[in-house]
Each structure stands twice: as C-alpha cells, then as structure tokens.
Write a protein that holds these residues in place. Structure first.
Motif, PDB file in Angstrom:
ATOM      1  N   PRO A  79      57.827  24.245  14.298  1.00  0.00           N
ATOM      2  CA  PRO A  79      57.205  23.933  13.010  1.00  0.00           C
ATOM      3  C   PRO A  79      58.210  23.773  11.868  1.00  0.00           C
ATOM      4  N   TRP A  80      59.262  24.608  11.825  1.00  0.00           N
ATOM      5  CA  TRP A  80      60.257  24.487  10.760  1.00  0.00           C
ATOM      6  C   TRP A  80      61.010  23.166  10.865  1.00  0.00           C
ATOM      7  N   SER A  81      61.499  22.839  12.057  1.00  0.00           N
ATOM      8  CA  SER A  81      62.231  21.580  12.244  1.00  0.00           C
ATOM      9  C   SER A  81      61.351  20.385  11.906  1.00  0.00           C
ATOM     10  N   SER A  82      60.111  20.419  12.355  1.00  0.00           N
ATOM     11  CA  SER A  82      59.194  19.318  12.059  1.00  0.00           C
ATOM     12  C   SER A  82      58.976  19.171  10.559  1.00  0.00           C
ATOM     13  N   ARG A  83      58.755  20.290   9.882  1.00  0.00           N
ATOM     14  CA  ARG A  83      58.470  20.247   8.450  1.00  0.00           C
ATOM     15  C   ARG A  83      59.686  19.813   7.632  1.00  0.00           C
ATOM     16  N   VAL A  84      60.812  20.500   7.814  1.00  0.00           N
ATOM     17  CA  VAL A  84      61.977  20.280   6.953  1.00  0.00           C
ATOM     18  C   VAL A  84      62.778  19.056   7.388  1.00  0.00           C
ATOM     19  N   LEU A  85      63.060  18.937   8.674  1.00  0.00           N
ATOM     20  CA  LEU A  85      63.961  17.876   9.135  1.00  0.00           C
ATOM     21  C   LEU A  85      63.254  16.558   9.424  1.00  0.00           C
ATOM     22  N   ASP A  86      62.075  16.620  10.021  1.00  0.00           N
ATOM     23  CA  ASP A  86      61.373  15.380  10.367  1.00  0.00           C
ATOM     24  C   ASP A  86      60.536  14.842   9.207  1.00  0.00           C
ATOM     25  N   GLU A  87      59.773  15.736   8.559  1.00  0.00           N
ATOM     26  CA  GLU A  87      58.923  15.302   7.454  1.00  0.00           C
ATOM     27  C   GLU A  87      59.631  15.359   6.106  1.00  0.00           C
ATOM     28  N   GLY A  88      60.729  16.103   6.029  1.00  0.00           N
ATOM     29  CA  GLY A  88      61.482  16.210   4.777  1.00  0.00           C
ATOM     30  C   GLY A  88      60.759  16.968   3.696  1.00  0.00           C
ATOM     31  N   LEU A  89      59.980  17.974   4.086  1.00  0.00           N
ATOM     32  CA  LEU A  89      59.221  18.772   3.131  1.00  0.00           C
ATOM     33  C   LEU A  89      59.893  20.119   2.902  1.00  0.00           C
ATOM     34  N   VAL A  90      59.760  20.637   1.707  1.00  0.00           N
ATOM     35  CA  VAL A  90      60.281  21.957   1.362  1.00  0.00           C
ATOM     36  C   VAL A  90      59.572  23.009   2.215  1.00  0.00           C
ATOM     37  N   TYR A  91      60.306  24.036   2.591  1.00  0.00           N
ATOM     38  CA  TYR A  91      59.721  25.178   3.286  1.00  0.00           C
ATOM     39  C   TYR A  91      59.944  26.420   2.439  1.00  0.00           C
ATOM     40  N   VAL A  92      58.865  27.164   2.196  1.00  0.00           N
ATOM     41  CA  VAL A  92      58.939  28.442   1.499  1.00  0.00           C
ATOM     42  C   VAL A  92      58.405  29.506   2.449  1.00  0.00           C
ATOM     43  N   GLY A  93      59.232  30.497   2.719  1.00  0.00           N
ATOM     44  CA  GLY A  93      58.828  31.661   3.507  1.00  0.00           C
ATOM     45  C   GLY A  93      58.871  32.877   2.610  1.00  0.00           C
ATOM     46  N   SER A  94      57.795  33.646   2.576  1.00  0.00           N
ATOM     47  CA  SER A  94      57.639  34.715   1.595  1.00  0.00           C
ATOM     48  C   SER A  94      58.004  36.111   2.077  1.00  0.00           C
ATOM     49  N   HIS A  95      58.042  36.307   3.393  1.00  0.00           N
ATOM     50  CA  HIS A  95      58.221  37.674   3.894  1.00  0.00           C
ATOM     51  C   HIS A  95      58.933  37.657   5.249  1.00  0.00           C
ATOM     52  N   GLU A  96      59.108  38.846   5.801  1.00  0.00           N
ATOM     53  CA  GLU A  96      59.885  39.017   7.026  1.00  0.00           C
ATOM     54  C   GLU A  96      59.359  38.198   8.199  1.00  0.00           C
ATOM     55  N   ASN A  97      58.062  38.091   8.352  1.00  0.00           N
ATOM     56  CA  ASN A  97      57.537  37.307   9.475  1.00  0.00           C
ATOM     57  C   ASN A  97      57.916  35.831   9.348  1.00  0.00           C
ATOM     58  N   ASP A  98      58.004  35.341   8.118  1.00  0.00           N
ATOM     59  CA  ASP A  98      58.464  33.964   7.920  1.00  0.00           C
ATOM     60  C   ASP A  98      59.929  33.830   8.311  1.00  0.00           C
ATOM     61  N   ILE A  99      60.743  34.819   7.967  1.00  0.00           N
ATOM     62  CA  ILE A  99      62.156  34.817   8.365  1.00  0.00           C
ATOM     63  C   ILE A  99      62.256  34.821   9.891  1.00  0.00           C
ATOM     64  N   ARG A 100      61.463  35.653  10.535  1.00  0.00           N
ATOM     65  CA  ARG A 100      61.484  35.733  12.006  1.00  0.00           C
ATOM     66  C   ARG A 100      61.069  34.417  12.658  1.00  0.00           C
ATOM     67  N   SER A 101      60.166  33.692  12.028  1.00  0.00           N
ATOM     68  CA  SER A 101      59.681  32.451  12.644  1.00  0.00           C
ATOM     69  C   SER A 101      60.683  31.308  12.525  1.00  0.00           C
ATOM     70  N   VAL A 102      61.712  31.460  11.682  1.00  0.00           N
ATOM     71  CA  VAL A 102      62.640  30.369  11.413  1.00  0.00           C
ATOM     72  C   VAL A 102      64.041  30.618  11.967  1.00  0.00           C
ATOM     73  N   PHE A 103      64.540  31.836  11.842  1.00  0.00           N
ATOM     74  CA  PHE A 103      65.950  32.102  12.119  1.00  0.00           C
ATOM     75  C   PHE A 103      66.151  32.870  13.418  1.00  0.00           C
ATOM     76  N   SER A 104      67.067  32.386  14.260  1.00  0.00           N
ATOM     77  CA  SER A 104      67.406  33.123  15.473  1.00  0.00           C
ATOM     78  C   SER A 104      68.080  34.449  15.138  1.00  0.00           C
ATOM     79  N   GLU A 105      68.749  34.532  13.997  1.00  0.00           N
ATOM     80  CA  GLU A 105      69.422  35.749  13.551  1.00  0.00           C
ATOM     81  C   GLU A 105      68.577  36.530  12.540  1.00  0.00           C
ATOM     82  N   SER A 106      67.258  36.438  12.677  1.00  0.00           N
ATOM     83  CA  SER A 106      66.336  36.994  11.679  1.00  0.00           C
ATOM     84  C   SER A 106      66.518  38.484  11.438  1.00  0.00           C
ATOM     85  N   GLU A 107      66.685  39.276  12.477  1.00  0.00           N
ATOM     86  CA  GLU A 107      66.762  40.728  12.272  1.00  0.00           C
ATOM     87  C   GLU A 107      67.998  41.106  11.452  1.00  0.00           C
TER      88      GLU A 107
END
Length: 182
Positions: A79-107
């Motif tokens: 979903p992050w790659s599709s949103r930011v890289l393919d669609e070119g839309l801003v992504y806002v993540g508000s909390h830890e679960n958003d960080i976990r869903s995007v970054f392999s180094e989230s912890e």
C-alpha cells in the motif's frame, strides 16, 4: 511573526537560499531547515526513486546513526509503494502501527521516539523520482497542508534530478535480489 504563521515568506527565503547553494550538502541543509521550520522533524531523510529498477536509495539523512546514507531498497507492491511511488500521493502515518506498516526497521525507529511519518513524493516528467520523509512524535503531521507540500516538493525537484543521475550509476550491476524492501 513566526515562519509557520507566514509560510510563504519562509518558502521564498528558502527558494532563494536553495538557488544560491553551491554544493549538494548546502542544498540539503536548506531543505532540512525549511522542513523543520514548517513541520518539525526528529529525523529527515530523502530517497531517490529509480522506477525502472524499482529501487529507492537514501541520498540525505539528518541523523546517520538512525538512518545511514547510501544503500538501496527494493520497492514492493504494498500500500505505501502504491500510494507514494505509483500514485504520487502524500502519505501521513500518525502512530506506531503506521510506522510498522511502512518501515522494515520500524522497531528501531519507534525506540528512537519516531512515531509518525510524512512522506512527500517528488515528481518530474510525469513520474515520481523521490520522496522527502519526515519522522516525529505521534500525530505530528495530521494537519499538514497538501498545497504547501506540493509547493515544497516542486522546489526540491532540481536537487533530486541531480541525485537521480548519481543513483543510476551506483545501481549498475547491483544484485537487487539481496536487498531489503519497502
């Protein structure tokens, strides 16, 4: 009168400084200062995106201990790659679960107090060529202005174009099967 009260004044000053910057290091310093003034960040990174290779490379970091320069990550079809890289839309993540869903180094990011994220895609020639990435405390970017983000992204495009040609040289012969992915 603060910079955030009148962002157009701060942006105009940064545009002038960016145009006068005579080194890439100075360009990134100007961009980092602008983003800090307008939105705040505890970590700021910039990633160049090589669409044909589906790779992202870190070209700037405000803290090399948390997020070191260099290296590449393969981009997936999440979903992050599709949103930011393919669609070119801003992504806002508000909390830890958003960080976990995007970054392999989230912890590791969360351990450093980085609980929210703002990804601003950089466009040129009809495609995304990179991303400005800001991380901060929870909900730090929940009320950002999309028109303001678009203006900042456009102002940063020339810096990304210069970095993209360097990145293309760096990935020649790279074995992408051994890379982490986003």
């Amino acid at each position: 009168m603060s910079a955030t009260a009148f962002p157009q004044v701060r942006i105009a000053k940064a545009a002038h400084e960016l145009g006068r910057a005579d080194t890439p290091a100075r360009q990134w310093e100007v961009i980092s200062e602008l983003l800090q003034d307008l939105f705040g960040h505890r970590l700021f990174t910039a990633l160049v995106y090589l669409k044909a290779q589906r790779l992202m490379g870190r070209i700037y970091t405000s803290d090399g201990n948390i997020s070191p320069l260099g290296g590449f990550k393969a981009t997936g079809k999440g979903p992050w790659s599709s949103r930011v890289l393919d669609e070119g839309l801003v992504y806002v993540g508000s909390h830890e679960n958003d960080i976990r869903s995007v970054f392999s180094e989230s912890e590791m990011l969360i351990q450093h107090g980085l609980h929210s994220v703002l990804n601003i895609p950089i466009w040129f020639g009809g495609e995304v060529i990179g991303s400005l990435n800001l991380l901060n405390h929870r909900a730090a970017y929940d009320h950002v202005s999309p028109p303001l983000l678009a203006l900042i992204a456009a102002m940063c495009t020339p810096v990304f174009l210069a970095e993209k040609s360097n990145a293309l040289e760096a990935v020649a012969g790279l074995d992408i099967s051994k890379l982490d992915s986003v």
